[in-house]
Motif scaffolding. Structure first.
Motif, PDB file in Angstrom:
ATOM      1  N   ALA A 143      -5.538   5.398 -20.413  1.00 18.66           N
ATOM      2  CA  ALA A 143      -6.832   5.366 -21.108  1.00 18.66           C
ATOM      3  C   ALA A 143      -7.392   3.943 -21.131  1.00 18.66           C
ATOM      4  O   ALA A 143      -8.600   3.745 -20.949  1.00 18.66           O
ATOM      5  N   ASN A 144      -6.540   2.948 -21.328  1.00 19.61           N
ATOM      6  CA  ASN A 144      -6.989   1.552 -21.299  1.00 19.61           C
ATOM      7  C   ASN A 144      -7.499   1.174 -19.915  1.00 19.61           C
ATOM      8  O   ASN A 144      -8.502   0.474 -19.793  1.00 19.61           O
ATOM      9  N   HIS A 145      -6.804   1.626 -18.880  1.00 22.52           N
ATOM     10  CA  HIS A 145      -7.252   1.344 -17.514  1.00 22.52           C
ATOM     11  C   HIS A 145      -8.606   2.003 -17.239  1.00 22.52           C
ATOM     12  O   HIS A 145      -9.434   1.440 -16.534  1.00 22.52           O
ATOM     13  N   SER A 146      -8.824   3.179 -17.801  1.00 22.97           N
ATOM     14  CA  SER A 146     -10.094   3.878 -17.561  1.00 22.97           C
ATOM     15  C   SER A 146     -11.269   3.126 -18.170  1.00 22.97           C
ATOM     16  O   SER A 146     -12.397   3.271 -17.722  1.00 22.97           O
ATOM     17  N   ASN A 147     -11.014   2.325 -19.189  1.00 23.16           N
ATOM     18  CA  ASN A 147     -12.065   1.534 -19.831  1.00 23.16           C
ATOM     19  C   ASN A 147     -12.201   0.133 -19.245  1.00 23.16           C
ATOM     20  O   ASN A 147     -13.054  -0.627 -19.666  1.00 23.16           O
ATOM     21  N   ASP A 148     -11.349  -0.192 -18.283  1.00 21.19           N
ATOM     22  CA  ASP A 148     -11.380  -1.515 -17.662  1.00 21.19           C
ATOM     23  C   ASP A 148     -12.503  -1.595 -16.642  1.00 21.19           C
ATOM     24  O   ASP A 148     -12.690  -0.692 -15.817  1.00 21.19           O
TER      25      ASP A 148
ATOM     26  N   ALA B 282      -9.030  11.469 -14.352  1.00 19.07           N
ATOM     27  CA  ALA B 282      -8.918  12.861 -14.775  1.00 19.07           C
ATOM     28  C   ALA B 282      -7.460  13.188 -15.048  1.00 19.07           C
ATOM     29  O   ALA B 282      -6.555  12.499 -14.573  1.00 19.07           O
ATOM     30  N   LYS B 283      -7.263  14.258 -15.827  1.00 24.76           N
ATOM     31  CA  LYS B 283      -5.896  14.714 -16.092  1.00 24.76           C
ATOM     32  C   LYS B 283      -5.874  16.230 -16.122  1.00 24.76           C
ATOM     33  O   LYS B 283      -6.861  16.877 -16.462  1.00 24.76           O
ATOM     34  N   ILE B 284      -4.729  16.778 -15.730  1.00 25.41           N
ATOM     35  CA  ILE B 284      -4.524  18.226 -15.809  1.00 25.41           C
ATOM     36  C   ILE B 284      -3.190  18.495 -16.487  1.00 25.41           C
ATOM     37  O   ILE B 284      -2.235  17.749 -16.310  1.00 25.41           O
TER      38      ILE B 284
ATOM     39  N   LEU C 124      -5.824  11.118 -10.711  1.00 24.25           N
ATOM     40  CA  LEU C 124      -5.428  12.340 -11.398  1.00 24.25           C
ATOM     41  C   LEU C 124      -4.074  12.149 -12.055  1.00 24.25           C
ATOM     42  O   LEU C 124      -3.105  11.770 -11.391  1.00 24.25           O
ATOM     43  N   ASP C 125      -4.014  12.417 -13.348  1.00 20.15           N
ATOM     44  CA  ASP C 125      -2.777  12.371 -14.119  1.00 20.15           C
ATOM     45  C   ASP C 125      -2.332  13.809 -14.341  1.00 20.15           C
ATOM     46  O   ASP C 125      -3.022  14.579 -15.004  1.00 20.15           O
ATOM     47  N   CYS C 126      -1.182  14.169 -13.774  1.00 22.25           N
ATOM     48  CA  CYS C 126      -0.615  15.510 -13.964  1.00 22.25           C
ATOM     49  C   CYS C 126       0.460  15.382 -15.042  1.00 22.25           C
ATOM     50  O   CYS C 126       1.472  14.714 -14.833  1.00 22.25           O
ATOM     51  N   PHE C 127       0.222  16.015 -16.183  1.00 20.08           N
ATOM     52  CA  PHE C 127       1.097  15.832 -17.340  1.00 20.08           C
ATOM     53  C   PHE C 127       1.469  17.179 -17.942  1.00 20.08           C
ATOM     54  O   PHE C 127       0.962  18.222 -17.548  1.00 20.08           O
ATOM     55  N   ALA C 128       2.376  17.140 -18.909  1.00 22.23           N
ATOM     56  CA  ALA C 128       2.728  18.310 -19.715  1.00 22.23           C
ATOM     57  C   ALA C 128       2.745  17.859 -21.177  1.00 22.23           C
ATOM     58  O   ALA C 128       3.104  16.714 -21.479  1.00 22.23           O
ATOM     59  N   THR C 129       2.350  18.751 -22.068  1.00 19.70           N
ATOM     60  CA  THR C 129       2.262  18.382 -23.486  1.00 19.70           C
ATOM     61  C   THR C 129       3.636  18.088 -24.088  1.00 19.70           C
ATOM     62  O   THR C 129       3.728  17.323 -25.038  1.00 19.70           O
ATOM     63  N   TRP C 130       4.685  18.667 -23.541  1.00 16.06           N
ATOM     64  CA  TRP C 130       6.023  18.479 -24.074  1.00 16.06           C
ATOM     65  C   TRP C 130       6.737  17.274 -23.452  1.00 16.06           C
ATOM     66  O   TRP C 130       7.858  16.947 -23.821  1.00 16.06           O
ATOM     67  N   CYS C 131       6.113  16.591 -22.524  1.00 15.48           N
ATOM     68  CA  CYS C 131       6.731  15.502 -21.758  1.00 15.48           C
ATOM     69  C   CYS C 131       6.609  14.168 -22.510  1.00 15.48           C
ATOM     70  O   CYS C 131       5.503  13.668 -22.708  1.00 15.48           O
ATOM     71  N   GLY C 132       7.722  13.590 -22.911  1.00 16.23           N
ATOM     72  CA  GLY C 132       7.734  12.318 -23.626  1.00 16.23           C
ATOM     73  C   GLY C 132       7.157  11.156 -22.825  1.00 16.23           C
ATOM     74  O   GLY C 132       6.316  10.409 -23.333  1.00 16.23           O
ATOM     75  N   PRO C 133       7.599  10.947 -21.577  1.00 16.58           N
ATOM     76  CA  PRO C 133       7.025   9.860 -20.779  1.00 16.58           C
ATOM     77  C   PRO C 133       5.514  10.021 -20.552  1.00 16.58           C
ATOM     78  O   PRO C 133       4.790   9.030 -20.478  1.00 16.58           O
ATOM     79  N   CYS C 134       5.043  11.264 -20.476  1.00 18.78           N
ATOM     80  CA  CYS C 134       3.596  11.508 -20.320  1.00 18.78           C
ATOM     81  C   CYS C 134       2.841  10.997 -21.547  1.00 18.78           C
ATOM     82  O   CYS C 134       1.788  10.368 -21.423  1.00 18.78           O
ATOM     83  N   LYS C 135       3.397  11.256 -22.719  1.00 12.70           N
ATOM     84  CA  LYS C 135       2.767  10.799 -23.968  1.00 12.70           C
ATOM     85  C   LYS C 135       2.799   9.278 -24.072  1.00 12.70           C
ATOM     86  O   LYS C 135       1.888   8.670 -24.607  1.00 12.70           O
ATOM     87  N   ALA C 136       3.863   8.680 -23.547  1.00 11.92           N
ATOM     88  CA  ALA C 136       4.011   7.227 -23.642  1.00 11.92           C
ATOM     89  C   ALA C 136       3.021   6.493 -22.741  1.00 11.92           C
ATOM     90  O   ALA C 136       2.500   5.440 -23.115  1.00 11.92           O
TER      91      ALA C 136
ATOM     92  N   HIS D 279     -10.993  12.290 -18.175  1.00 12.13           N
ATOM     93  CA  HIS D 279     -11.564  13.621 -18.313  1.00 12.13           C
ATOM     94  C   HIS D 279     -10.474  14.674 -18.177  1.00 12.13           C
ATOM     95  O   HIS D 279      -9.656  14.612 -17.265  1.00 12.13           O
ATOM     96  N   ASN D 280     -10.474  15.636 -19.083  1.00 12.79           N
ATOM     97  CA  ASN D 280      -9.500  16.719 -19.060  1.00 12.79           C
ATOM     98  C   ASN D 280     -10.046  17.858 -18.210  1.00 12.79           C
ATOM     99  O   ASN D 280     -11.051  18.469 -18.567  1.00 12.79           O
ATOM    100  N   ILE D 281      -9.394  18.140 -17.112  1.00 16.06           N
ATOM    101  CA  ILE D 281      -9.824  19.214 -16.216  1.00 16.06           C
ATOM    102  C   ILE D 281      -9.051  20.475 -16.580  1.00 16.06           C
ATOM    103  O   ILE D 281      -7.820  20.457 -16.650  1.00 16.06           O
ATOM    104  N   THR D 282      -9.783  21.557 -16.817  1.00 17.27           N
ATOM    105  CA  THR D 282      -9.148  22.779 -17.321  1.00 17.27           C
ATOM    106  C   THR D 282      -9.135  23.926 -16.319  1.00 17.27           C
ATOM    107  O   THR D 282      -8.668  25.008 -16.653  1.00 17.27           O
ATOM    108  N   SER D 283      -9.669  23.705 -15.120  1.00 18.54           N
ATOM    109  CA  SER D 283      -9.667  24.784 -14.125  1.00 18.54           C
ATOM    110  C   SER D 283      -9.579  24.202 -12.726  1.00 18.54           C
ATOM    111  O   SER D 283      -9.921  23.033 -12.494  1.00 18.54           O
TER     112      SER D 283
END
Length: 144
Positions: free
Chosen positions: A78-83, A92-94, A60-72, A40-44
């Protein structure tokens, strides 16, 4: 030069013959199953505090859109969330750039940062900094 000729020939073939992918789609039986859970994407900040109050365990996954390791590592999370093993964990992620106040309050210094929150407490039970799939799986198994 010959590869361009082949591309043009293939394109022309598709346009001039009765090539219609819809004819094939009717013979294929696809089904889509909705995932059991999602990230779930938390926006506030209020949204995060609400999720904290409503769920016993939060990843909680704290990421940035420009972060390569975050994208990787995002598809792995997401696979773990479906396990089925992790069905009791709310994933959740922010985006730290969108929520700088919350990021500062949580003490985020690098991306990605993964945190486990338990029993509605604002203090993380465990924290992992960096895109380490094995350590992430171990952390999830510990708190599942």
């Amino acid at each position: 030069m010959s590869t361009n000729f082949l591309r043009v020939a293939r394109s022309t073939f598709r346009q001039t013959t009765t090539y219609k992918p819809s004819h094939f789609a009717s013979t294929r039986y696809f089904h889509s199953t909705s995932p059991k859970m999602t990230v779930h994407n938390i926006t506030s900040t209020e949204g995060f505090k609400e999720a904290l109050a409503q769920n016993k365990t939060i990843m909680l996954d704290c990421f940035a859109t420009w972060c390569g390791p975050c994208k990787a590592i995002a598809p792995i999370l997401a696979n773990h969330s479906n396990d089925e093993k992790f069905k009791d964990i709310f994933f959740a992620k922010i985006d730290v750039d969108d929520l700088p106040e919350l990021s500062q309050e949580l003490g985020i210094t690098a991306m990605p940062t993964f945190m486990i929150f338990k029993d509605g407490k604002m203090e993380p039970a465990e924290k992992l900094v960096g895109a380490n799939p094995n350590a992430l799986a171990t952390m999830l198994k510990t708190h599942a």
